[in-house]
Design a protein around this motif. Structure first.
Motif, PDB file in Angstrom:
ATOM      1  N   ALA A  97     -42.216  26.605 -19.919  1.00  0.00           N
ATOM      2  CA  ALA A  97     -42.507  25.850 -18.689  1.00  0.00           C
ATOM      3  C   ALA A  97     -43.288  24.590 -19.007  1.00  0.00           C
ATOM      4  O   ALA A  97     -43.047  23.517 -18.429  1.00  0.00           O
ATOM      5  N   LEU A  98     -44.232  24.692 -19.956  1.00  0.00           N
ATOM      6  CA  LEU A  98     -45.009  23.526 -20.368  1.00  0.00           C
ATOM      7  C   LEU A  98     -44.111  22.517 -21.072  1.00  0.00           C
ATOM      8  O   LEU A  98     -44.213  21.308 -20.829  1.00  0.00           O
ATOM      9  N   LYS A  99     -43.222  22.974 -21.926  1.00  0.00           N
ATOM     10  CA  LYS A  99     -42.283  22.082 -22.607  1.00  0.00           C
ATOM     11  C   LYS A  99     -41.463  21.281 -21.605  1.00  0.00           C
ATOM     12  O   LYS A  99     -41.290  20.071 -21.731  1.00  0.00           O
ATOM     13  N   GLN A 100     -40.967  21.994 -20.601  1.00  0.00           N
ATOM     14  CA  GLN A 100     -40.157  21.343 -19.572  1.00  0.00           C
ATOM     15  C   GLN A 100     -40.970  20.322 -18.802  1.00  0.00           C
ATOM     16  O   GLN A 100     -40.493  19.223 -18.507  1.00  0.00           O
ATOM     17  N   ARG A 101     -42.221  20.664 -18.494  1.00  0.00           N
ATOM     18  CA  ARG A 101     -43.081  19.748 -17.741  1.00  0.00           C
ATOM     19  C   ARG A 101     -43.374  18.480 -18.536  1.00  0.00           C
ATOM     20  O   ARG A 101     -43.399  17.381 -17.981  1.00  0.00           O
ATOM     21  N   ILE A 102     -43.580  18.624 -19.818  1.00  0.00           N
ATOM     22  CA  ILE A 102     -43.846  17.464 -20.671  1.00  0.00           C
ATOM     23  C   ILE A 102     -42.633  16.543 -20.704  1.00  0.00           C
ATOM     24  O   ILE A 102     -42.749  15.320 -20.619  1.00  0.00           O
ATOM     25  N   GLN A 103     -41.447  17.138 -20.827  1.00  0.00           N
ATOM     26  CA  GLN A 103     -40.225  16.337 -20.908  1.00  0.00           C
ATOM     27  C   GLN A 103     -39.933  15.604 -19.599  1.00  0.00           C
ATOM     28  O   GLN A 103     -39.413  14.494 -19.602  1.00  0.00           O
ATOM     29  N   GLU A 104     -40.289  16.211 -18.477  1.00  0.00           N
ATOM     30  CA  GLU A 104     -39.968  15.622 -17.179  1.00  0.00           C
ATOM     31  C   GLU A 104     -41.036  14.677 -16.671  1.00  0.00           C
ATOM     32  O   GLU A 104     -40.796  13.924 -15.726  1.00  0.00           O
ATOM     33  N   ASN A 105     -42.221  14.695 -17.290  1.00  0.00           N
ATOM     34  CA  ASN A 105     -43.341  13.898 -16.806  1.00  0.00           C
ATOM     35  C   ASN A 105     -43.434  12.596 -17.586  1.00  0.00           C
ATOM     36  O   ASN A 105     -43.427  12.599 -18.816  1.00  0.00           O
ATOM     37  N   ASP A 106     -43.538  11.465 -16.882  1.00  0.00           N
ATOM     38  CA  ASP A 106     -43.658  10.163 -17.543  1.00  0.00           C
ATOM     39  C   ASP A 106     -45.046   9.935 -18.116  1.00  0.00           C
ATOM     40  O   ASP A 106     -45.254   9.014 -18.905  1.00  0.00           O
ATOM     41  N   GLN A 119     -55.348  15.742 -15.020  1.00  0.00           N
ATOM     42  CA  GLN A 119     -54.519  14.742 -14.352  1.00  0.00           C
ATOM     43  C   GLN A 119     -54.825  14.646 -12.865  1.00  0.00           C
ATOM     44  O   GLN A 119     -55.323  15.597 -12.253  1.00  0.00           O
ATOM     45  N   LEU A 120     -54.529  13.483 -12.298  1.00  0.00           N
ATOM     46  CA  LEU A 120     -54.711  13.249 -10.871  1.00  0.00           C
ATOM     47  C   LEU A 120     -53.449  13.670 -10.137  1.00  0.00           C
ATOM     48  O   LEU A 120     -52.344  13.343 -10.564  1.00  0.00           O
ATOM     49  N   ALA A 121     -53.632  14.357  -9.023  1.00  0.00           N
ATOM     50  CA  ALA A 121     -52.473  14.827  -8.271  1.00  0.00           C
ATOM     51  C   ALA A 121     -51.676  13.672  -7.699  1.00  0.00           C
ATOM     52  O   ALA A 121     -50.441  13.713  -7.668  1.00  0.00           O
ATOM     53  N   GLU A 122     -52.370  12.598  -7.272  1.00  0.00           N
ATOM     54  CA  GLU A 122     -51.671  11.495  -6.618  1.00  0.00           C
ATOM     55  C   GLU A 122     -52.478  10.202  -6.736  1.00  0.00           C
ATOM     56  O   GLU A 122     -53.683  10.194  -6.537  1.00  0.00           O
ATOM     57  N   VAL A 123     -51.797   9.116  -7.058  1.00  0.00           N
ATOM     58  CA  VAL A 123     -52.395   7.778  -7.064  1.00  0.00           C
ATOM     59  C   VAL A 123     -51.488   6.870  -6.231  1.00  0.00           C
ATOM     60  O   VAL A 123     -50.284   6.815  -6.474  1.00  0.00           O
ATOM     61  N   VAL A 124     -52.080   6.180  -5.239  1.00  0.00           N
ATOM     62  CA  VAL A 124     -51.326   5.267  -4.387  1.00  0.00           C
ATOM     63  C   VAL A 124     -51.683   3.839  -4.758  1.00  0.00           C
ATOM     64  O   VAL A 124     -52.864   3.484  -4.871  1.00  0.00           O
ATOM     65  N   LYS A 150     -38.726   1.487 -12.883  1.00  0.00           N
ATOM     66  CA  LYS A 150     -40.003   2.181 -12.771  1.00  0.00           C
ATOM     67  C   LYS A 150     -40.934   1.725 -13.894  1.00  0.00           C
ATOM     68  O   LYS A 150     -40.708   2.042 -15.065  1.00  0.00           O
ATOM     69  N   ILE A 151     -41.969   0.995 -13.523  1.00  0.00           N
ATOM     70  CA  ILE A 151     -42.929   0.478 -14.489  1.00  0.00           C
ATOM     71  C   ILE A 151     -44.086   1.449 -14.682  1.00  0.00           C
ATOM     72  O   ILE A 151     -44.603   1.611 -15.789  1.00  0.00           O
ATOM     73  N   LEU A 152     -44.492   2.100 -13.601  1.00  0.00           N
ATOM     74  CA  LEU A 152     -45.594   3.061 -13.638  1.00  0.00           C
ATOM     75  C   LEU A 152     -45.059   4.473 -13.903  1.00  0.00           C
ATOM     76  O   LEU A 152     -43.929   4.791 -13.546  1.00  0.00           O
ATOM     77  N   PRO A 153     -45.858   5.340 -14.520  1.00  0.00           N
ATOM     78  CA  PRO A 153     -45.395   6.708 -14.768  1.00  0.00           C
ATOM     79  C   PRO A 153     -45.212   7.486 -13.475  1.00  0.00           C
ATOM     80  O   PRO A 153     -46.023   7.376 -12.551  1.00  0.00           O
ATOM     81  N   ASN A 154     -44.134   8.248 -13.404  1.00  0.00           N
ATOM     82  CA  ASN A 154     -43.822   9.074 -12.229  1.00  0.00           C
ATOM     83  C   ASN A 154     -43.827   8.251 -10.943  1.00  0.00           C
ATOM     84  O   ASN A 154     -44.238   8.724  -9.879  1.00  0.00           O
ATOM     85  N   GLN A 155     -43.377   7.017 -11.037  1.00  0.00           N
ATOM     86  CA  GLN A 155     -43.405   6.082  -9.893  1.00  0.00           C
ATOM     87  C   GLN A 155     -42.363   6.431  -8.842  1.00  0.00           C
ATOM     88  O   GLN A 155     -41.196   6.653  -9.154  1.00  0.00           O
ATOM     89  N   VAL A 213     -46.374   5.536  -5.056  1.00  0.00           N
ATOM     90  CA  VAL A 213     -47.170   6.729  -5.341  1.00  0.00           C
ATOM     91  C   VAL A 213     -46.775   7.253  -6.714  1.00  0.00           C
ATOM     92  O   VAL A 213     -45.597   7.265  -7.078  1.00  0.00           O
ATOM     93  N   CYS A 214     -47.783   7.648  -7.490  1.00  0.00           N
ATOM     94  CA  CYS A 214     -47.570   8.247  -8.803  1.00  0.00           C
ATOM     95  C   CYS A 214     -48.235   9.622  -8.789  1.00  0.00           C
ATOM     96  O   CYS A 214     -49.451   9.716  -8.587  1.00  0.00           O
ATOM     97  N   ASN A 215     -47.455  10.654  -8.984  1.00  0.00           N
ATOM     98  CA  ASN A 215     -47.973  12.018  -8.938  1.00  0.00           C
ATOM     99  C   ASN A 215     -48.182  12.580 -10.340  1.00  0.00           C
ATOM    100  O   ASN A 215     -47.413  12.287 -11.264  1.00  0.00           O
ATOM    101  N   ASP A 216     -49.242  13.392 -10.467  1.00  0.00           N
ATOM    102  CA  ASP A 216     -49.486  14.129 -11.709  1.00  0.00           C
ATOM    103  C   ASP A 216     -49.626  13.190 -12.909  1.00  0.00           C
ATOM    104  O   ASP A 216     -48.884  13.290 -13.883  1.00  0.00           O
TER     105      ASP A 216
END
Length: 298
Positions: free
Chosen positions: A199-208, A215-220, A235-240, A254-257
């Motif tokens: 699950a952690l491997k998958q999260r790392i691969q899917e997260n920018d 980590q912060l849950a949300e940045v606006v 997409k310039i920002l991670p998880n944008q 919004v950038c999550n996680d």
């Protein structure tokens, strides 16, 4: 696109992703995995992906030039794979033109990417440890010049904005950590293995984000009208993600996680066009860093 070309595009996408991450490909294994003959796989690598620059290009094994690793984004890979899957339908002059454009695109992307070719052995030690779930040990030089010894369960080698990072679990504190590859030294692979958290491997691969843990849950973030075009084009920002368009022509993103250091440097680079709306203390940190910088210049 026909079913045949869809299958070809899927196969080329998988091959490009693996090459881009530094994997050494075996045409025999690829042929078995995709249930096709070896000559077809060789054609994929030698002709359809002929615009790539190789470190190893033999009858059986292929590996991308180490200096080119990580240059392709997910969007690049998908776009290139789709073109390569239908190039047989195009006149030769169009095929030549598009190959030239693909090669040029890769070269341009590489201008700001770090070259880790002289660290190939260390890079491969980490890559193999990730593939086989083997613990690694190394010294790490922090930004203040101090050094610390780490024992790590490595989960991934990731490239963000041209920089290579190793992500894993610190064996001492059992916390997720991210290390800049070029700041790692005296890297040694251990025989001891670990049970990977899939699950952690998958999260790392899917997260920018390059930072894992705290980590912060949300940045606006608010984007000024003059810069909106750049942030809607890619997409310039991670998880944008786009939150909404503003009446003045601006944009709320919004950038999550994400970790704060995934956000602050980009916001600083885009001043005065970006502003952090929430959390408010993150915007205060940006202002504080600017005040410190200006004070040092006076």
């Amino acid at each position: 696109m026909s079913s045949r070309h869809e299958k070809l595009a899927h196969r080329l996408t998988q091959i490009l992703r693996r090459l881009n991450s530094g994997e050494r490909l075996d045409v025999h294994r690829l042929a078995e995995e995709f249930a096709i003959d070896i000559r077809t796989i060789q054609r994929d690598l030698n002709e359809r992906l002929g615009f790539l620059e190789w470190d190893e290009q033999g009858r059986r094994y292929y590996r991308l030039d180490t200096a080119k690793l990580g240059w392709l984004t997910t969007q690049d890979i998908e776009r290139f794979a789709r073109f390569c899957s239908i190039q047989d339908l195009l006149p030769q002059i169009d095929r030549s033109f598009f190959h030239e454009q693909l090669a040029q695109s890769i070269q341009i992307k590489g201008l700001s990417y770090e070259n880790v070719k002289d660290r190939r052995d260390d890079f491969n030690k980490i890559r193999q440890a990730v593939e086989h779930n083997r613990i690694i040990e190394f010294h790490y030089e922090k930004s203040d010049g101090s050094r610390k010894y780490y024992t790590l369960e490595p989960y991934a080698l990731v490239n963000r904005n041209g920089i290579w990072y190793t992500v894993g679990i610190d064996c001492n504190g059992r916390k997720e950590k991210t290390f800049c590859f070029t700041q790692m030294s005296s890297i040694s692979g251990q025989e001891q293995s670990f049970q990977a958290d899939e699950a952690l491997k998958q999260r790392i691969q899917e997260n920018d984000s390059i930072s894992h843990g705290n980590q912060l849950a949300e940045v606006v973030i608010q984007v000024a009208p003059a810069a909106v075009h750049y942030f809607t084009r890619r997409k310039i920002l991670p998880n944008q993600e786009t939150l909404r368009h503003l009446e003045n022509g601006g944009l709320l993103l919004v950038c999550n996680d994400v970790h704060e250091m995934d956000i602050i440097p980009t916001v600083q680079y885009w001043i005065p066009h970006l502003r952090i709306i929430s959390p408010e203390d993150l915007q205060e940190k940006v202002i504080g860093r600017l005040k410190t910088y200006l004070a040092d210049k006076v």
